[in-house]
Design a protein around this motif. Structure first.
Motif, PDB file in Angstrom:
ATOM      1  N   MET A  90       0.842  -1.179   0.000  1.00 14.96           N
ATOM      2  CA  MET A  90       0.000   0.000   0.000  1.00 14.96           C
ATOM      3  C   MET A  90       0.887   1.242   0.000  1.00 14.96           C
ATOM      4  O   MET A  90       1.904   1.304   0.678  1.00 14.96           O
ATOM      5  CB  MET A  90      -0.922  -0.016   1.209  1.00 14.96           C
ATOM      6  N   ASN A  91       0.475   2.248  -0.723  1.00 18.22           N
ATOM      7  CA  ASN A  91       1.172   3.523  -0.786  1.00 18.22           C
ATOM      8  C   ASN A  91       0.900   4.288   0.508  1.00 18.22           C
ATOM      9  O   ASN A  91      -0.251   4.445   0.907  1.00 18.22           O
ATOM     10  CB  ASN A  91       0.653   4.305  -1.994  1.00 18.22           C
ATOM     11  N   PRO A  92       1.958   4.799   1.195  1.00 14.78           N
ATOM     12  CA  PRO A  92       1.751   5.555   2.442  1.00 14.78           C
ATOM     13  C   PRO A  92       0.820   6.756   2.276  1.00 14.78           C
ATOM     14  O   PRO A  92       0.114   7.117   3.207  1.00 14.78           O
ATOM     15  CB  PRO A  92       3.152   6.016   2.828  1.00 14.78           C
ATOM     16  N   LEU A  93       0.796   7.375   1.097  1.00 14.64           N
ATOM     17  CA  LEU A  93      -0.091   8.512   0.883  1.00 14.64           C
ATOM     18  C   LEU A  93      -1.555   8.097   0.971  1.00 14.64           C
ATOM     19  O   LEU A  93      -2.407   8.883   1.380  1.00 14.64           O
ATOM     20  CB  LEU A  93       0.192   9.171  -0.465  1.00 14.64           C
ATOM     21  N   ASP A  94      -1.844   6.853   0.599  1.00 16.86           N
ATOM     22  CA  ASP A  94      -3.217   6.355   0.697  1.00 16.86           C
ATOM     23  C   ASP A  94      -3.675   6.246   2.155  1.00 16.86           C
ATOM     24  O   ASP A  94      -4.847   6.448   2.453  1.00 16.86           O
ATOM     25  CB  ASP A  94      -3.348   4.988   0.027  1.00 16.86           C
ATOM     26  N   LEU A  95      -2.743   5.923   3.051  1.00 18.38           N
ATOM     27  CA  LEU A  95      -3.090   5.756   4.457  1.00 18.38           C
ATOM     28  C   LEU A  95      -3.609   7.039   5.080  1.00 18.38           C
ATOM     29  O   LEU A  95      -4.467   7.011   5.951  1.00 18.38           O
ATOM     30  CB  LEU A  95      -1.877   5.259   5.251  1.00 18.38           C
ATOM     31  N   VAL A  96      -3.083   8.171   4.662  1.00 18.87           N
ATOM     32  CA  VAL A  96      -3.488   9.452   5.247  1.00 18.87           C
ATOM     33  C   VAL A  96      -4.381  10.249   4.304  1.00 18.87           C
ATOM     34  O   VAL A  96      -4.683  11.414   4.573  1.00 18.87           O
ATOM     35  CB  VAL A  96      -2.254  10.288   5.649  1.00 18.87           C
ATOM     36  N   ARG A  97      -4.759   9.629   3.211  1.00 22.97           N
ATOM     37  CA  ARG A  97      -5.596  10.271   2.192  1.00 22.97           C
ATOM     38  C   ARG A  97      -4.975  11.569   1.678  1.00 22.97           C
ATOM     39  O   ARG A  97      -5.657  12.549   1.408  1.00 22.97           O
ATOM     40  CB  ARG A  97      -7.000  10.506   2.725  1.00 22.97           C
ATOM     41  N   ALA A  98      -3.638  11.574   1.583  1.00 24.79           N
ATOM     42  CA  ALA A  98      -2.917  12.748   1.077  1.00 24.79           C
ATOM     43  C   ALA A  98      -3.101  12.846  -0.426  1.00 24.79           C
ATOM     44  O   ALA A  98      -3.090  11.851  -1.143  1.00 24.79           O
ATOM     45  CB  ALA A  98      -1.435  12.638   1.411  1.00 24.79           C
ATOM     46  N   ARG A  99      -3.276  14.035  -0.894  1.00 18.99           N
ATOM     47  CA  ARG A  99      -3.419  14.300  -2.320  1.00 18.99           C
ATOM     48  C   ARG A  99      -2.487  15.443  -2.702  1.00 18.99           C
ATOM     49  O   ARG A  99      -2.923  16.571  -2.923  1.00 18.99           O
ATOM     50  CB  ARG A  99      -4.869  14.677  -2.668  1.00 18.99           C
ATOM     51  N   PRO A 100      -1.173  15.155  -2.742  1.00 22.59           N
ATOM     52  CA  PRO A 100      -0.238  16.233  -3.074  1.00 22.59           C
ATOM     53  C   PRO A 100      -0.433  16.696  -4.513  1.00 22.59           C
ATOM     54  O   PRO A 100      -0.947  15.956  -5.360  1.00 22.59           O
ATOM     55  CB  PRO A 100       1.135  15.585  -2.884  1.00 22.59           C
ATOM     56  N   GLY A 101      -0.024  17.919  -4.769  1.00 19.04           N
ATOM     57  CA  GLY A 101      -0.073  18.445  -6.129  1.00 19.04           C
ATOM     58  C   GLY A 101       0.930  17.726  -7.010  1.00 19.04           C
ATOM     59  O   GLY A 101       1.647  16.825  -6.570  1.00 19.04           O
TER      60      GLY A 101
END
Length: 100
Positions: free
Chosen positions: A1-12
């Motif tokens: 799993m991508n760590p960004l998915d865990l925190v629902r991060a949506r970087p530009g």
């Protein structure tokens, strides 16, 4: 799993800066130090006396081990400085001035 998915991060969208002449990808909100670390670079300064390598030590701008030269300006703290598209980041030798 991508760590960004865990925190629902949506970087530009990612952008590029250069480090010692080579492209480095960075994300909005990253510091210069975070972008360099993500690219596998752990040191970007040499000490004045011995020439020992330095990088991030404290990560909060207190120790000054992470100094870099950015767009010709020496002594920029990589741990505090936001990464910017097109920035020219260079390893800092000693004090960053020609009079070392």
């Amino acid at each position: 799993m991508n760590p960004l998915d865990l925190v629902r991060a949506r970087p530009g969208a990612a952008f590029t800066l250069t480090f010692d002449g080579r492209p480095v990808e960075a994300l909005p909100g990253q510091t210069v130090a975070a972008a360099l670390w993500s690219a596998g670079d752990m040191s970007w300064r040499t000490t004045r006396g011995s020439g020992a390598s330095r990088g991030v030590f404290c990560g909060i701008g207190v120790c000054h081990d992470c100094l870099v030269t950015v767009d010709g300006r020496p002594n920029q703290r990589a741990c505090l400085l936001p990464a910017e598209p097109g920035a020219d980041v260079r390893t800092q030798e000693g004090t960053g001035h020609d009079d070392d």
